[in-house]
Scaffold this motif. Structure first.
Motif, mmCIF file in Angstrom:
data_model
loop_
_atom_site.group_PDB
_atom_site.id
_atom_site.type_symbol
_atom_site.label_atom_id
_atom_site.label_comp_id
_atom_site.label_asym_id
_atom_site.label_seq_id
_atom_site.Cartn_x
_atom_site.Cartn_y
_atom_site.Cartn_z
ATOM 1 N N LEU A 148 0.707 -1.217 0.001
ATOM 2 C CA LEU A 148 -0.099 -0.042 0.095
ATOM 3 C C LEU A 148 0.887 1.214 0.186
ATOM 4 O O LEU A 148 1.908 1.263 0.797
ATOM 5 C CB LEU A 148 -1.046 -0.036 1.378
ATOM 6 C CG LEU A 148 -1.918 1.370 1.414
ATOM 7 C CD1 LEU A 148 -2.986 1.413 0.429
ATOM 8 C CD2 LEU A 148 -2.409 1.309 2.786
ATOM 9 N N PHE A 168 -3.108 0.332 -3.744
ATOM 10 C CA PHE A 168 -2.457 -0.966 -3.349
ATOM 11 C C PHE A 168 -2.387 -1.876 -4.448
ATOM 12 O O PHE A 168 -3.381 -2.095 -5.417
ATOM 13 C CB PHE A 168 -3.174 -1.537 -2.142
ATOM 14 C CG PHE A 168 -4.481 -2.066 -2.322
ATOM 15 C CD1 PHE A 168 -4.809 -3.388 -2.517
ATOM 16 C CD2 PHE A 168 -5.550 -1.223 -1.891
ATOM 17 C CE1 PHE A 168 -6.295 -4.074 -2.687
ATOM 18 C CE2 PHE A 168 -6.716 -1.733 -2.427
ATOM 19 C CZ PHE A 168 -6.990 -3.025 -2.457
ATOM 20 N N TRP A 179 -2.909 -2.282 -9.264
ATOM 21 C CA TRP A 179 -3.247 -1.032 -8.499
ATOM 22 C C TRP A 179 -4.618 -0.591 -8.410
ATOM 23 O O TRP A 179 -5.418 -0.595 -9.648
ATOM 24 C CB TRP A 179 -2.584 0.264 -9.062
ATOM 25 C CG TRP A 179 -0.976 0.221 -8.679
ATOM 26 C CD1 TRP A 179 -0.104 -0.035 -9.946
ATOM 27 C CD2 TRP A 179 -0.308 0.348 -7.646
ATOM 28 N NE1 TRP A 179 1.055 0.132 -9.511
ATOM 29 C CE2 TRP A 179 1.254 0.141 -7.913
ATOM 30 C CE3 TRP A 179 -0.625 0.403 -6.404
ATOM 31 C CZ2 TRP A 179 2.124 0.120 -7.236
ATOM 32 C CZ3 TRP A 179 0.133 0.642 -5.401
ATOM 33 C CH2 TRP A 179 1.668 0.605 -5.872
#
Length: 196
Positions: free
Chosen positions: A7, A173, A187
């Motif tokens: 993250l 993340f 992502w």
């Protein structure tokens, strides 16, 4: 199948009078981190790691406290070294970042070269995966450029050609398989949750 969830820290207090490494999460960033922990409710998180920078530590602390876990810090997970310039305000900052990714074998304004930062980051993540004795999911809280450089490695593409987080405040993340060290989810912003 256990995963590593990487993250990027969300929004921070931007204070040109303080070292960038000491900037904390702001109220929006903290609220988004709380939302991220809510996303983890159905997962078995067994370890939390972060870079040594304040914004990443703040994020890791929120995750760790809610899950009643300790967290470890790693210098190798730090953002690319920009100490030669210190704070650069946008839009100039984004121009320098473009050069950083566009010319990875060069030091841009004295910054750590992207290729060197990538090697450091890949080594740090590999070490965490190798040494972590837990069997569940691992959370790493780090930085945007770190995530991009790691993604380029995972996607086996040149630096600057990797997929990138799209949320302007960070808080995005990726998910990596712990065993094969392959990207299993690209992502996503915290608000988008985990994919199916």
């Amino acid at each position: 199948m256990a995963s590593l969830i990487f993250l990027t820290h969300p929004e921070v207090v931007i204070d040109p009078d303080q070292p960038i490494t000491e900037w904390p999460l702001n109220s929006t960033g903290r609220a988004r981190m709380e939302r991220f922990v809510d996303l983890l409710a159905d997962r078995t998180i067994t370890a939390v790691h972060a870079s040594t920078e304040r914004k990443a530590r703040d994020g890791a602390a929120i995750v760790a406290e809610r899950l009643n876990l300790p967290y470890a810090t790693h210098e190798g997970l730090g953002e690319n070294d920009r100490s030669s310039t210190g704070f650069i305000a946008p839009p100039e900052f984004w121009a320098v970042v473009r050069d950083f990714f566009g010319r990875p074998h060069e030091s841009i304004r004295g910054w750590e070269r992207a290729i060197d930062a990538q090697a450091r980051i890949v080594t740090a993540v590999s070490r965490i995966l190798r040494e972590d004795q837990t069997s569940g999911d691992i959370v790493i809280v780090s930085h945007g450029a770190v995530g991009c450089l790691l993604t380029a490695h995972l996607q086996t593409v040149e630096i600057g050609r990797e997929s990138r987080p799209q949320h302007p405040g960070g808080g995005c993340f990726i998910v990596i398989d712990r065993d094969t060290v392959t990207l299993t989810q690209n992502w996503r912003a915290i608000e988008d949750g985990f994919g199916d």
